[in-house]
Design a protein around this motif. Sequence first.
Motif, PDB file in Angstrom:
ATOM      1  N   LYS A 336       0.839  -1.200   0.000  1.00 49.79           N
ATOM      2  CA  LYS A 336       0.000   0.000   0.000  1.00 49.79           C
ATOM      3  C   LYS A 336       0.876   1.253   0.000  1.00 49.79           C
ATOM      4  O   LYS A 336       0.647   2.201  -0.770  1.00 49.79           O
ATOM      5  N   CYS A 339       2.638   1.630  -3.391  1.00 52.19           N
ATOM      6  CA  CYS A 339       1.768   2.185  -4.428  1.00 52.19           C
ATOM      7  C   CYS A 339       1.502   3.673  -4.191  1.00 52.19           C
ATOM      8  O   CYS A 339       1.391   4.451  -5.148  1.00 52.19           O
ATOM      9  N   ALA A 340       1.401   4.074  -2.919  1.00 54.70           N
ATOM     10  CA  ALA A 340       1.195   5.489  -2.608  1.00 54.70           C
ATOM     11  C   ALA A 340       2.401   6.312  -3.068  1.00 54.70           C
ATOM     12  O   ALA A 340       2.250   7.402  -3.634  1.00 54.70           O
ATOM     13  N   SER A 342       4.285   5.555  -5.502  1.00 55.50           N
ATOM     14  CA  SER A 342       4.324   5.540  -6.971  1.00 55.50           C
ATOM     15  C   SER A 342       3.503   6.667  -7.580  1.00 55.50           C
ATOM     16  O   SER A 342       3.683   7.006  -8.749  1.00 55.50           O
ATOM     17  N   GLN A 343       2.589   7.264  -6.794  1.00 58.39           N
ATOM     18  CA  GLN A 343       1.783   8.356  -7.329  1.00 58.39           C
ATOM     19  C   GLN A 343       2.627   9.589  -7.616  1.00 58.39           C
ATOM     20  O   GLN A 343       2.189  10.492  -8.330  1.00 58.39           O
ATOM     21  N   ARG A 350       5.000   5.561 -14.079  1.00 54.43           N
ATOM     22  CA  ARG A 350       3.971   4.832 -13.347  1.00 54.43           C
ATOM     23  C   ARG A 350       3.470   3.643 -14.168  1.00 54.43           C
ATOM     24  O   ARG A 350       3.143   2.594 -13.619  1.00 54.43           O
ATOM     25  N   ASP A 383      -7.265  -0.435  -0.978  1.00 58.70           N
ATOM     26  CA  ASP A 383      -6.527   0.752  -1.428  1.00 58.70           C
ATOM     27  C   ASP A 383      -5.602   0.404  -2.596  1.00 58.70           C
ATOM     28  O   ASP A 383      -5.500   1.165  -3.571  1.00 58.70           O
ATOM     29  N   SER A 386      -7.610  -0.042  -5.676  1.00 54.28           N
ATOM     30  CA  SER A 386      -8.060   1.238  -6.235  1.00 54.28           C
ATOM     31  C   SER A 386      -6.960   1.889  -7.074  1.00 54.28           C
ATOM     32  O   SER A 386      -7.233   2.470  -8.128  1.00 54.28           O
ATOM     33  N   TYR A 387      -5.700   1.777  -6.624  1.00 55.53           N
ATOM     34  CA  TYR A 387      -4.592   2.306  -7.426  1.00 55.53           C
ATOM     35  C   TYR A 387      -4.548   1.611  -8.785  1.00 55.53           C
ATOM     36  O   TYR A 387      -4.345   2.256  -9.825  1.00 55.53           O
ATOM     37  N   GLU A 390      -7.643   2.663 -11.034  1.00 57.32           N
ATOM     38  CA  GLU A 390      -7.496   4.025 -11.525  1.00 57.32           C
ATOM     39  C   GLU A 390      -6.413   4.110 -12.589  1.00 57.32           C
ATOM     40  O   GLU A 390      -6.528   4.886 -13.539  1.00 57.32           O
ATOM     41  N   PHE A 391      -5.376   3.290 -12.450  1.00 56.10           N
ATOM     42  CA  PHE A 391      -4.297   3.319 -13.425  1.00 56.10           C
ATOM     43  C   PHE A 391      -4.721   2.663 -14.732  1.00 56.10           C
ATOM     44  O   PHE A 391      -4.567   3.240 -15.814  1.00 56.10           O
TER      45      PHE A 391
END
Length: 806
Positions: A336, A339-340, A342-343, A350, A383, A386-387, A390-391
């Motif tokens: 998690k 991935c956070a 990676s934003q 990405r 979470d 969701s990443y 969205e990607f």
Amino acid sequence: MSDTRRRVKVYTLNEDRQWDDRGTGHVSSTYVDRLKGMSLLVRAESDGSVLLESKISPNTAYQKQQDTLIVWSEAVNYDLALSFQEKAGCDEIWEKICQIQGKDPTVEVTQDLESEEERFEEMPETSHLVDLPPCELNKLEEIADLVTSVLSSPIRREKLALALMHEGYIKKLLQLFKVCEDLENTEGLHHLYEIIRGILFLNKAALFEVMFSDDCIMDVVGCLEYDPSLVQPKKHREFLTKTAKFKEVIPITDSELRQKIHQTYRVQYIQDIILPTPSVFEENFLSTLTSFIFFNKVEIVSMLQEDEKFLAEVFAQLTDEATDDEKRRELVNFFKEFCAFSQTLQPQNRDAFFKTLANLGILPALEIVMGMDDLQVRAAATDIFSYLVEFSPSMVREFVMQEAQQGDYDILLINVVIEQMICDTDPELGGAVQLMGLLRTLIDPENMLAPTNKTEKTEFLSFFYKYCMHVLTAPLLANTTDEKPGKDAVVGTNKISPVCPDNFQTAQLLALILELLTFCVEHHTYHIKNYIMNRDLLRRVLVLMNSKHTFLALCALRFMRRIVGLKDEFYNRYIIKGNLFEPVINALLDNGTRYNLLNSAVIELFEFIRVEDIKSLTAHIVDNFSEVLESIEYVQTFKGLKSKYEQEKDRQSQRLSRYRRDARTLEDDEELWFNEDDDDEGEAVVPPIEKSKPEDDFSDNYGKFIEAKKAKESEDKENLPKRASGGAFKFTFAHSTVATNGTNSTNSKTTAASPAIPNSSSSKTINSAAIVTKAGLVGLVDYPDDEEEDEEEETASPRKRPRLGT
């Protein structure tokens, strides 16, 4: 140009103070004729296009950060950065910049050359370099005043930053901090707070490199604990060293990576927790600190991503059944956080990051952990999911369809997501709301239009409705009844069908499901239509109109409103056949005189039908509900519907009369033919004196119909069975299909009825009609009476039927 030393990424700072990646290329310092000077030129490594063309101005302040970054501003709100792949390349370009500006390459910041106006204004204060007082205890107040005074002047901030870089001044200040703590010198500690805070607001990366180094950062945090406005100092160091524990799910062998992670966490803590929220005038003071954290995160993600053994080991332990729950929780939390981080990457980076995770098997791993009992693990897995959605929704869709092809019907990832949404134990359904949004993204046709896979929309929606929709609608069907209203049910009664969602949490869940189904009605025309009609879904949804939760009743009404809004005759016939307006009208009547959202929403539904002139629904509503709706007079909607209905009936009646007049010539010929035929048999079916009778009959009967219409009495309507029941006045007049069905058409109710021709001998009626056009006879239609009369006529006139058919 294959020299990796010159390989750079170009960044620009956007309005949100975030760095945007403009591309990767190779940098050089060359003379550009258009700019008339030496410039930094970056050409894209992909196609050689120019990514950056920036003249090296002698008045521009360049900053060298973290050995591989060069940052500068070309306008008030336009900041640029070059991130080098190698330190050697950064040093080379930095030397060129310093050479052009006449600066020493050992400095980290080139000094601004102020304008004449600025020079004049600053002359009293800056006629000499900033002289720092000696770093001693009795001079702390003087140092604090100096640091605070320069913050309002950009030029003096630059000069102070240069002065602080010399002779290790910051480290000397931190030594004084330890002395003050040992002596419990509160006044000195308060001065040191002001000094360190002011140095941070100088916004200089070179100073940050010193302050955030391993041997200095904890002392910096210690200085910031002694805010003079606090009665007791905060215990930030205790939190960072004892409470906040660095957990290595897999041992990190790279010491540089480990140090970078520690540094980033602590600097983020300083920015988010320790430093006060900057005012409007201070919001740009810490922009360099934000950039420092940003580039640290980019570097951490890149280093982890390049370590294939590390990530492979993490995935192996995550999916291993032998891994204990505590360990798995730590692994999921690591991903998690990963991935956070990676934003912060730019889109192309990405893209590579998530492809790496997909290749390592992130989706099968999520499928396992999202079904676990541990709430923390499920929340973290959601979470991460969701990443991924969205990607790339397409990547997730492709995975679940491959699952189905392999025969894994029992545990499909989307069904796991739906079950988690349904089983959310949070009273506010926070997790369910998040998952519902992800599901909507996955089933949204708008992101299924990639030209590389044109069949994705059809294939995925077919898959979803076959394997997943029943899971989504299960709570809805379980909480509604399938009882159809009886024949004797009275519209407007307070009869409420038994319905379960009196529980607020269940009502919220059903509202979420209805929101998703409403989205499907709008975007999945074919698939959702079949699903609704095959399962009579709208009837089940409208049971929720009886819910005590108004928001749920409104969700059910919104679902029907979307269906009606499509103006699809398939849906309209389904609604009419099921009498599905009844629960809506019951809800309106039960609402009484209350002027609320439910009242307005129901009236808006009927107003839409009136404005759009949906004839079939208008006829159904007026035929079945006009009596109970007559009492609603505070809006003109229902009177308008009735008026539309009457106007359409009048138009159909006029058309009927026109067809009668056109058919008179044919009727005269038919009567002569009947007379000739009956003369042969010695029996007259239509005596000559009755020749004009059909016209008289039609006038009489039509007059009765108009009278019946005005009086609204059903008895008079029964006197005209052929017109009253024929449906010609219900907007389905003269369908061509009837004329082609021959003399025995079962759909004869939809054509204009011919005037009755009385039989002088048997008092039987032969109902026949023919439509005449310019080309002559188009079709001949029989209107059968009861079977016994037909049989008697066939027996009495054996030669008539064959001749009528010819």
